[in-house]
Design a protein around this motif. Structure first.
Motif, PDB file in Angstrom:
ATOM      1  N   LEU A  36       0.838  -1.191   0.000  1.00 43.97           N
ATOM      2  CA  LEU A  36       0.000   0.000   0.000  1.00 43.97           C
ATOM      3  C   LEU A  36       0.882   1.254   0.000  1.00 43.97           C
ATOM      4  CD1 LEU A  36      -2.753  -1.044   2.572  1.00 43.97           C
ATOM      5  CD2 LEU A  36      -2.914  -1.010   0.078  1.00 43.97           C
ATOM      6  N   PRO A  37       0.396   2.346  -0.584  1.00 42.80           N
ATOM      7  CA  PRO A  37       1.196   3.575  -0.644  1.00 42.80           C
ATOM      8  C   PRO A  37       1.288   4.270   0.714  1.00 42.80           C
ATOM      9  CG  PRO A  37      -0.983   3.973  -1.542  1.00 42.80           C
ATOM     10  CD  PRO A  37      -0.908   2.496  -1.278  1.00 42.80           C
ATOM     11  N   ARG A  38       2.420   4.890   0.977  1.00 37.27           N
ATOM     12  CA  ARG A  38       2.598   5.635   2.226  1.00 37.27           C
ATOM     13  C   ARG A  38       1.849   6.964   2.151  1.00 37.27           C
ATOM     14  NH1 ARG A  38       8.528   6.312   4.311  1.00 37.27           N
ATOM     15  NH2 ARG A  38       7.335   6.936   6.144  1.00 37.27           N
ATOM     16  N   PRO A  39       1.374   7.462   3.284  1.00 37.55           N
ATOM     17  CA  PRO A  39       0.712   8.768   3.283  1.00 37.55           C
ATOM     18  C   PRO A  39       1.734   9.885   3.065  1.00 37.55           C
ATOM     19  CG  PRO A  39       0.991   7.980   5.533  1.00 37.55           C
ATOM     20  CD  PRO A  39       1.445   6.863   4.633  1.00 37.55           C
ATOM     21  N   THR A  40       1.265  11.019   2.560  1.00 43.97           N
ATOM     22  CA  THR A  40       2.168  12.148   2.342  1.00 43.97           C
ATOM     23  C   THR A  40       2.671  12.704   3.666  1.00 43.97           C
ATOM     24  OG1 THR A  40       0.261  13.627   2.248  1.00 43.97           O
ATOM     25  CG2 THR A  40       1.116  12.790   0.142  1.00 43.97           C
ATOM     26  N   LYS A  41       1.874  12.525   4.732  1.00 40.88           N
ATOM     27  CA  LYS A  41       2.321  12.867   6.082  1.00 40.88           C
ATOM     28  C   LYS A  41       1.654  11.898   7.053  1.00 40.88           C
ATOM     29  CE  LYS A  41      -1.244  16.477   6.404  1.00 40.88           C
ATOM     30  NZ  LYS A  41      -1.476  17.907   6.615  1.00 40.88           N
ATOM     31  N   ARG A  42       2.280  11.730   8.196  1.00 38.02           N
ATOM     32  CA  ARG A  42       1.772  10.780   9.182  1.00 38.02           C
ATOM     33  C   ARG A  42       0.325  11.115   9.559  1.00 38.02           C
ATOM     34  NH1 ARG A  42       5.319  11.679  13.069  1.00 38.02           N
ATOM     35  NH2 ARG A  42       6.708  10.006  12.430  1.00 38.02           N
ATOM     36  N   ARG A  43      -0.489  10.080   9.677  1.00 38.10           N
ATOM     37  CA  ARG A  43      -1.893  10.274  10.036  1.00 38.10           C
ATOM     38  C   ARG A  43      -2.177   9.684  11.410  1.00 38.10           C
ATOM     39  NH1 ARG A  43      -5.704   8.272   5.240  1.00 38.10           N
ATOM     40  NH2 ARG A  43      -7.260   9.338   6.544  1.00 38.10           N
ATOM     41  N   ILE A  44      -2.851  10.471  12.245  1.00 39.53           N
ATOM     42  CA  ILE A  44      -3.295  10.012  13.562  1.00 39.53           C
ATOM     43  C   ILE A  44      -4.816  10.048  13.556  1.00 39.53           C
ATOM     44  CG2 ILE A  44      -3.223  10.387  16.052  1.00 39.53           C
ATOM     45  CD1 ILE A  44      -0.611  11.896  15.690  1.00 39.53           C
ATOM     46  N   LEU A  45      -5.425   8.870  13.696  1.00 42.32           N
ATOM     47  CA  LEU A  45      -6.882   8.758  13.653  1.00 42.32           C
ATOM     48  C   LEU A  45      -7.405   8.264  14.993  1.00 42.32           C
ATOM     49  CD1 LEU A  45      -5.685   7.424  10.700  1.00 42.32           C
ATOM     50  CD2 LEU A  45      -8.094   7.771  10.160  1.00 42.32           C
ATOM     51  N   GLY A  81       2.854  -3.238   4.381  1.00 39.72           N
ATOM     52  CA  GLY A  81       4.046  -2.405   4.303  1.00 39.72           C
ATOM     53  C   GLY A  81       4.039  -1.088   5.028  1.00 39.72           C
ATOM     54  N   LEU A  82       2.950  -0.738   5.734  1.00 36.78           N
ATOM     55  CA  LEU A  82       2.891   0.553   6.412  1.00 36.78           C
ATOM     56  C   LEU A  82       3.062   0.355   7.920  1.00 36.78           C
ATOM     57  CD1 LEU A  82      -0.096   2.119   4.430  1.00 36.78           C
ATOM     58  CD2 LEU A  82       2.341   2.549   4.119  1.00 36.78           C
ATOM     59  N   LYS A  83       3.997   1.068   8.505  1.00 33.75           N
ATOM     60  CA  LYS A  83       4.259   0.957   9.942  1.00 33.75           C
ATOM     61  C   LYS A  83       3.103   1.611  10.696  1.00 33.75           C
ATOM     62  CE  LYS A  83       7.512  -0.299  12.982  1.00 33.75           C
ATOM     63  NZ  LYS A  83       8.798   0.396  13.061  1.00 33.75           N
ATOM     64  N   THR A  84       2.446   0.836  11.538  1.00 32.75           N
ATOM     65  CA  THR A  84       1.195   1.273  12.165  1.00 32.75           C
ATOM     66  C   THR A  84       1.244   1.049  13.670  1.00 32.75           C
ATOM     67  OG1 THR A  84       0.038   0.631  10.129  1.00 32.75           O
ATOM     68  CG2 THR A  84      -1.316   1.050  12.054  1.00 32.75           C
ATOM     69  N   LEU A  85       0.733   2.044  14.406  1.00 36.88           N
ATOM     70  CA  LEU A  85       0.708   1.992  15.872  1.00 36.88           C
ATOM     71  C   LEU A  85      -0.736   2.069  16.346  1.00 36.88           C
ATOM     72  CD1 LEU A  85       2.052   2.229  18.735  1.00 36.88           C
ATOM     73  CD2 LEU A  85       2.093   4.712  18.349  1.00 36.88           C
ATOM     74  N   VAL A  86      -1.123   1.133  17.217  1.00 37.06           N
ATOM     75  CA  VAL A  86      -2.428   1.171  17.866  1.00 37.06           C
ATOM     76  C   VAL A  86      -2.241   1.603  19.315  1.00 37.06           C
ATOM     77  CG1 VAL A  86      -4.403  -0.199  18.659  1.00 37.06           C
ATOM     78  CG2 VAL A  86      -3.450  -0.584  16.376  1.00 37.06           C
ATOM     79  N   ILE A  87      -2.951   2.648  19.713  1.00 30.58           N
ATOM     80  CA  ILE A  87      -2.971   3.071  21.114  1.00 30.58           C
ATOM     81  C   ILE A  87      -4.260   2.562  21.722  1.00 30.58           C
ATOM     82  CG2 ILE A  87      -2.910   5.024  22.724  1.00 30.58           C
ATOM     83  CD1 ILE A  87      -0.404   4.949  21.103  1.00 30.58           C
ATOM     84  N   ASP A  88      -4.175   1.637  22.650  1.00 32.13           N
ATOM     85  CA  ASP A  88      -5.364   1.085  23.304  1.00 32.13           C
ATOM     86  C   ASP A  88      -5.719   1.982  24.481  1.00 32.13           C
ATOM     87  OD1 ASP A  88      -7.408  -0.376  24.325  1.00 32.13           O
ATOM     88  OD2 ASP A  88      -6.308  -2.267  24.490  1.00 32.13           O
ATOM     89  N   LEU A  89      -6.722   2.840  24.280  1.00 31.52           N
ATOM     90  CA  LEU A  89      -7.105   3.794  25.321  1.00 31.52           C
ATOM     91  C   LEU A  89      -8.380   3.359  26.042  1.00 31.52           C
ATOM     92  CD1 LEU A  89      -5.613   6.406  26.126  1.00 31.52           C
ATOM     93  CD2 LEU A  89      -7.322   7.700  24.835  1.00 31.52           C
ATOM     94  N   VAL A 113       6.505   5.406  12.540  1.00 29.23           N
ATOM     95  CA  VAL A 113       5.176   4.969  12.116  1.00 29.23           C
ATOM     96  C   VAL A 113       4.563   5.897  11.073  1.00 29.23           C
ATOM     97  CG1 VAL A 113       4.682   3.735  14.253  1.00 29.23           C
ATOM     98  CG2 VAL A 113       4.083   6.151  14.077  1.00 29.23           C
ATOM     99  N   ASP A 114       3.760   5.301  10.183  1.00 27.46           N
ATOM    100  CA  ASP A 114       3.008   6.039   9.171  1.00 27.46           C
ATOM    101  C   ASP A 114       1.597   6.362   9.650  1.00 27.46           C
ATOM    102  OD1 ASP A 114       4.977   5.840   6.920  1.00 27.46           O
ATOM    103  OD2 ASP A 114       4.594   3.696   7.177  1.00 27.46           O
ATOM    104  N   TYR A 115       1.007   5.428  10.416  1.00 19.76           N
ATOM    105  CA  TYR A 115      -0.367   5.576  10.892  1.00 19.76           C
ATOM    106  C   TYR A 115      -0.429   5.319  12.397  1.00 19.76           C
ATOM    107  CZ  TYR A 115      -2.496   5.805   6.250  1.00 19.76           C
ATOM    108  OH  TYR A 115      -2.872   6.207   4.991  1.00 19.76           O
ATOM    109  N   VAL A 116      -1.283   6.098  13.067  1.00 20.27           N
ATOM    110  CA  VAL A 116      -1.584   5.868  14.483  1.00 20.27           C
ATOM    111  C   VAL A 116      -3.100   5.783  14.618  1.00 20.27           C
ATOM    112  CG1 VAL A 116      -1.406   6.717  16.844  1.00 20.27           C
ATOM    113  CG2 VAL A 116       0.453   7.174  15.214  1.00 20.27           C
ATOM    114  N   PHE A 117      -3.589   4.699  15.218  1.00 17.14           N
ATOM    115  CA  PHE A 117      -5.006   4.551  15.520  1.00 17.14           C
ATOM    116  C   PHE A 117      -5.177   4.557  17.036  1.00 17.14           C
ATOM    117  CE2 PHE A 117      -4.714   2.762  11.296  1.00 17.14           C
ATOM    118  CZ  PHE A 117      -5.913   3.121  10.686  1.00 17.14           C
ATOM    119  N   VAL A 118      -6.043   5.425  17.537  1.00 16.30           N
ATOM    120  CA  VAL A 118      -6.315   5.488  18.967  1.00 16.30           C
ATOM    121  C   VAL A 118      -7.699   4.904  19.211  1.00 16.30           C
ATOM    122  CG1 VAL A 118      -6.437   6.946  21.015  1.00 16.30           C
ATOM    123  CG2 VAL A 118      -4.937   7.608  19.113  1.00 16.30           C
ATOM    124  N   ASP A 119      -7.748   3.779  19.913  1.00 17.55           N
ATOM    125  CA  ASP A 119      -9.016   3.108  20.199  1.00 17.55           C
ATOM    126  C   ASP A 119      -9.584   3.660  21.499  1.00 17.55           C
ATOM    127  OD1 ASP A 119     -11.101   1.256  19.879  1.00 17.55           O
ATOM    128  OD2 ASP A 119     -10.136  -0.143  21.268  1.00 17.55           O
TER     129      ASP A 119
END
Length: 312
Positions: free
Chosen positions: A39-48, A74-82, A166-172
């Motif tokens: 998958l393509p990398r984002p133009t800038k890091r995304r935090i969702l 292929g995208l480095k991704t971080l999950v924050i379990d909140l 990381v390229d993506y951060v998801f906060v649950d």
């Protein structure tokens, strides 16, 4: 706009003479051999921030499966379990017993993001900062702290995220609109809202959007609802189509084209400490989440997201 049924997603080219089993095997190969489908990398890091105070809408399920879909391709991704329940940590099979370095210590400033982040067995590109039971009392402790709404934002600094690469951060978020959810919204630029295709789908959504507006006005003017994912779609019911049409008509392009079907496999996977992509990569649920992850990645690669104000 007609809702996108899971059967309509262009998952696999149709080959003359192929049986359904052969087609499912081909779909599974896309997950099992991700190097061919980067998958393509984002133009800038995304935090969702993934938020919906209504429980049972597929919030945590969507968080971990979208993150896994991006990571295995292929995208480095971080999950924050909140969420103090720690369900995201369970689904990613990350240690979250009391005493484990977790998001609780990160919020209190007692440990760094890199020290708390653990690599999931699902993919070397998938990291998770787990939630332990200690997080249950965090909202009370945060009340008396300086910058109580910005503790997570401080922890998710550019330097801290650059260290993890990381390229993506998801906060649950937890299923509430308390201080933990406010922290998540202050730390992000984007809100992803899962909405289930059922009768009470839009109940409480107005309150969530009002809270997002308040955060926009007072704490984080850059925050916007960038993504809505429709979950638990049952194509056998007219109600699912009605809810889908209503959401699409109201929110427009913010809603992903891919719809997540109601699936036993998706429900079973966390019990085995897995995402559905690892548990049953050929299932409809796995392929739907993979297609949704691809949509998110393609939006990010275009240098922007389809955003809509909270009050729209």
């Amino acid at each position: 706009m007609n809702p996108a049924s899971p059967h309509d997603v262009p998952e696999v080219p149709q080959h003359p003479g192929w049986t359904p089993i052969a087609e499912e095997a081909e779909r599974a190969a896309r997950v099992l051999h991700p190097e061919e489908n980067q998958l393509p990398r984002p133009t800038k890091r995304r935090i969702l921030t993934v938020a919906n105070q209504k429980g049972g809408v597929g919030k945590t399920t969507s968080t971990v499966n979208l993150a896994a879909g991006l990571a295995i391709h292929g995208l480095k991704t971080l999950v924050i379990d909140l969420d103090p329940q720690g369900n995201a940590s369970t689904a990613l099979n990350v240690e979250h017993r009391s005493g484990t370095p977790s998001v609780y210590e990160v919020l209190l400033g007692e440990t760094t993001l890199a020290e708390a982040a653990a690599v999931s067995e699902q993919s070397p590109n998938l990291l998770c900062v787990p939630a332990t039971i200690d997080l249950a009392g965090a909202e009370i402790e945060l009340v008396s702290m300086a910058s109580r709404e910005s503790r997570l934002k401080e922890a998710l600094s550019d330097d801290a995220l650059d260290e993890l690469g990381v390229d993506y951060v998801f906060v649950d978020c937890p299923p509430s609109l308390g201080l933990l959810t406010v922290n998540a919204m202050v730390a992000a630029r984007e809100v992803l809202i899962p909405i289930q295709c059922e009768y009470y789908a839009l109940e409480g959504l107005g309150q969530l959007l009002s809270n997002i507006e308040l955060v926009q006005a007072h704490l984080n003017p850059e925050l916007s609802v960038s993504t809505i994912v429709l979950t638990m779609y049952d194509g056998r019911t007219k109600l699912a189509d009605q809810v889908t049409n209503e959401v699409r008509n109201h929110f427009g392009e913010v809603v992903l084209k891919t719809v997540i079907p109601r699936s036993v496999k998706v429900s079973e996977a966390p019990g085995y400490g897995q995402t559905v992509l690892a548990y049953d990569p050929g299932s409809r649920g796995a392929m739907s989440y993979l297609d949704a992850a691809r949509e998110i990645a393609e939006r990010g690669a275009r240098g922007g997201t389809t955003e809509k104000g909270a009050g729209a």
